[in-house]
Structures are given as C-alpha cells and as structure tokens.
Design an enzyme around this catalytic site. Structure first.
Site, PDB file in Angstrom:
ATOM      1  N   TRP A 101       0.815  -1.210   0.000  1.00 18.51           N
ATOM      2  CA  TRP A 101       0.000   0.000   0.000  1.00 18.51           C
ATOM      3  C   TRP A 101       0.848   1.257   0.000  1.00 18.51           C
ATOM      4  O   TRP A 101       0.527   2.227  -0.704  1.00 18.51           O
ATOM      5  CB  TRP A 101      -0.984  -0.009   1.169  1.00 18.51           C
ATOM      6  N   ASP A 171      -1.849   6.597   6.262  1.00 22.35           N
ATOM      7  CA  ASP A 171      -2.885   5.669   5.810  1.00 22.35           C
ATOM      8  C   ASP A 171      -3.120   4.713   6.982  1.00 22.35           C
ATOM      9  O   ASP A 171      -2.254   3.913   7.322  1.00 22.35           O
ATOM     10  CB  ASP A 171      -2.369   4.915   4.575  1.00 22.35           C
ATOM     11  N   LYS A 195     -12.400  -2.130   6.642  1.00 25.31           N
ATOM     12  CA  LYS A 195     -11.672  -3.019   7.554  1.00 25.31           C
ATOM     13  C   LYS A 195     -12.178  -2.850   8.986  1.00 25.31           C
ATOM     14  O   LYS A 195     -12.646  -3.789   9.586  1.00 25.31           O
ATOM     15  CB  LYS A 195     -10.177  -2.769   7.460  1.00 25.31           C
TER      16      LYS A 195
HETATM   17  C1  LIG Z   1      -7.246  -1.948   2.043  1.00 28.91           C
HETATM   18  C2  LIG Z   1      -6.189  -0.915   2.101  1.00 28.91           C
HETATM   19  C3  LIG Z   1      -6.095   0.115   1.161  1.00 28.91           C
HETATM   20  C4  LIG Z   1      -7.005   0.189  -0.048  1.00 28.91           C
HETATM   21  O1  LIG Z   1      -8.242   0.605   0.302  1.00 28.91           O
HETATM   22  P1  LIG Z   1      -9.387   0.878  -0.813  1.00 28.91           P
HETATM   23  O2  LIG Z   1     -10.458   1.471   0.042  1.00 28.91           O
HETATM   24  O3  LIG Z   1      -9.718  -0.442  -1.408  1.00 28.91           O
HETATM   25  O4  LIG Z   1      -8.843   1.813  -1.798  1.00 28.91           O
HETATM   26  C5  LIG Z   1      -5.131   1.069   1.329  1.00 28.91           C
HETATM   27  N1  LIG Z   1      -4.277   1.030   2.367  1.00 28.91           N
HETATM   28  C6  LIG Z   1      -4.331   0.052   3.286  1.00 28.91           C
HETATM   29  C7  LIG Z   1      -3.362   0.054   4.413  1.00 28.91           C
HETATM   30  C8  LIG Z   1      -5.281  -0.951   3.174  1.00 28.91           C
HETATM   31  O5  LIG Z   1      -5.330  -1.940   4.091  1.00 28.91           O
END
Ligand SMILES: *Cc1c(COP(=O)(O)O)cnc(C)c1O
Length: 359
Positions: A101, A171, A195
C-alpha cells in the site's frame, strides 16, 4: 443460520450487533416509514444521522480543535492521489515504504512531485517497520507519509514517528480505531471503511484544517479537499448508507468502552494467536516481533502442500477468510475490532488440532 468467524482482510467482519441494528431499521428507520437509503442527504432526518456519526467519531478519536472529519469516496486508493494532488504540487514529500500500500501511494505521489524514500523495509521482505533512528527525514518535505498498519505483510508501527515541523500523514486503513492514536501528532489520516469502520464505499479522512492553507488552488472540484471541507462532505451526494453504518459501528465501539477498551481486547486476541504460532514448529510467522500487527497476522505452514487442506478444514469448522494474500502465500488471520475473542480462541484450537493430525 449460525454466523461464521470471518478472518478476511477486507471487506471484513462486522459486529453482529451492528448488523442486527441495521436490519431492524432497514425498511423503516425508527418509525419514519422509510429506509436510510431513501433519505435525502440534505433532509433533517439524515442530517441528524450524519451529525451523530461525526459526534461519535469525534469522541472516539478525541478530535483535537482545528481538525475536521470528512467522508469521501474512491477508497483509500483515491487518497494516494488526492493527497499529493492537493499538497505536493511540485515539491518533495517523504514516504516510508513498508509494503504494497505504501508502494501504491508513492506511485501516485510521483505524478505530482518528488517522492523521497525516508526509509524502506523492502530489503527485509517488508517483515518489519523501520525504527525512528532509521528514518532519513527531509526537514523541508511538504509532508511525511506512513502506513500505520500493513495489511498484507502484517506489520504495524509500534510508535508514532517524530517528524519535527513536517506534517505527518498516515494511511490508517487497517488499524484505525483499534488502538488510541494521538491525532495531534498527525496532520491528516485516512482510512477506507471496510476493515475497521464499516462497509466498503466510504473513506474516512481526518485533517487539520490549517494543512490546506497551502493546498493547490486549481484542482477538479471533486478532488480538492477544500471542496469537501466547505460542503461538510456534502458537496455532492455522499455514500449515505455507508456513513450511517460507520455511525452504528462507532456507537458499538463506544458501548465496548471506546478505543482504549478495544485495544485491550485486540492485544489479548493478537497475543493468543502469536503465542500459539511461536509455540509451534509447524506454523511460522515471518514478521519481526517488535513490528507485529495486532490486526493482520500472516503465517505459513511447514508444508505448503497442506495449505488447501488447512483452508478446507478451517472453513468446515466455520473459520473462513484465512487464505494469505497472493503475494505472500500461506495464511493470514485478520483480527479487526469486530472479531470476537471467541473467534480467535476457536482458530487457535483448530490450528492445534490440525497440527496434531498433520504435524
Ligand atoms: C485496504 C487498504 C487500502 C485500499 O483501500 P481501498 O479502500 O480499497 O482503496 C489502502 N491502504 C491500506 C493500508 C489498506 O489496508
């Protein structure tokens, strides 16, 4: 029908209580004769839901003065681009590379300015988080970007990097609200909801309003943070139902005692599984102990030829979503807030029985 224990990395398990609450008011929201899905986002009824959702989140995050909560679309992935589009503008930003990511975030940032690698754990197979003393920080960087929890490799920052006057941006998609976070240390965080926060379709962004003083001016309307701040996430139709669900999840989390209380549960769940992995010669967890994620636990079996059988027998025992990411292979158990301790205990008991039979 019995609910299964869902260890999927995302979209992930949601608390049964939250689903029941949503189901109970799905067709008739609190005697108003319509569903949340059918409400005008500008009407009083939805505005109440929206305000309550933000208030719950503000309490859970202990939102500092000057910070705002936004609900955006495009997932965390759009934030990879929206962030540099708004804040990089030909300058340089520091990125700490800790997995897939962060890599994707850097790819997008390079389109808008210079990306400096402040640190990377790539040479270590992304099995650890760089320590503060390994961060090579540029005091002139527009911002420094980290990924607080690496969903695929199962690592998590055990500390908040000190970046001096450089705005820290994170993030937090896969560990948001799983442990206390001192937001005042961050200029902005973002997290796709699917999540730890609710269903897919909404991305939570929390930012310090002053961060935008130097934001790019000429951007497509929908891609400017300023637009969404000015419109309070309602410049256009927001994902109303997903936001409502985030509100229910936030209410559930408050009833659990809030973030400090859920952290204790998350610690116990992670310890239960990591202890079982460390006791065993049959299972192996590749991550450095100090960097281990409480949310995503990757592990392998001594003999990968047993993987398919492990997954099939686990599924038969009501334990699903354990297949590891295609890049890492093996298994991964995601233990987000909504995974009950009982689910982890069942998983560990299953793993021990499987080892006795096949080890
Ligand atoms: C799942 C995830 C993403 C991507 O998220 P989307 O909402 O599908 O764009 C980005 N960063 C992390 C750390 C993730 O776990």
């Amino acid at each position: 029908m019995a609910r299964i224990y869902n260890f999927s990395a995302g979209p992930a398990a949601m608390a049964e209580e939250v689903l029941e609450e949503a189901a109970a008011e799905l067709t008739d929201y609190r005697g108003r004769g319509l569903s949340v899905m059918e409400m005008s986002h500008r009407g009083d009824l939805y505005q109440e839901i929206f305000a309550e959702t933000k208030a719950r989140l503000a309490r859970l995050f202990a939102l500092p003065d000057g910070y705002r909560i936004l609900f955006l679309q495009g997932g965390a992935s759009l934030q990879f681009a929206m962030l540099p589009m708004n804040l990089l503008a030909g300058g340089s930003a520091d990125y700490v590379h800790t997995g897939v990511w962060s890599g994707k975030a850097m790819v997008e940032a390079r389109r808008f300015g210079r990306v400096r690698l402040a640190a990377s754990s790539e040479a270590d197979g992304f099995h650890r988080i760089p320590r503060q003393d390994e961060l090579n920080l540029d005091p002139k960087a527009r911002y420094c970007h980290i990924t607080t929890n690496n969903t695929i490799y199962g690592t998590e920052y055990p500390y908040t990097p000190a970046t001096g006057a450089v705005p820290l941006i994170a993030d937090c998609s896969s560990n948001v609200l799983s442990r206390p976070l001192d937001l005042s240390r961050f200029a902005m965080i973002y997290a796709g909801a699917q999540k730890n926060l609710g269903p897919a379709g909404v991305c939570l962004v929390i930012l310090r309003e002053a961060l935008l003083e130097e934001a790019a001016a000429e951007l497509p309307t929908m891609l400017a943070y300023r637009t969404h701040l000015a419109g309070d996430s309602m410049f256009n139709t927001p994902p109303t139902f997903a936001i409502y669900m985030v509100g229910l999840v936030a209410g559930w989390l408050e009833r659990q005692g809030g973030v400090a209380a859920i952290e204790l549960v998350n610690r116990r769940k992670a310890a239960l599984l990591y202890d079982a992995l460390d006791r065993s010669a049959f299972y192996h967890c590749p991550t450095e102990v100090a960097s281990r994620s409480r949310m995503n636990v990757p592990f392998t079996l001594a003999d990968p030829r047993l993987d398919a059988l492990f997954l099939a027998e686990a599924a038969a025992a009501g334990l699903v979503g354990l297949k590891g990411h295609r890049l890492t292979g093996g298994m991964r158990a995601s233990l987000y807030n909504a995974m009950p301790e009982e689910g982890v205990a069942r998983l560990v008991a299953f793993m021990e029985a499987f080892e006795r039979e096949h080890g």
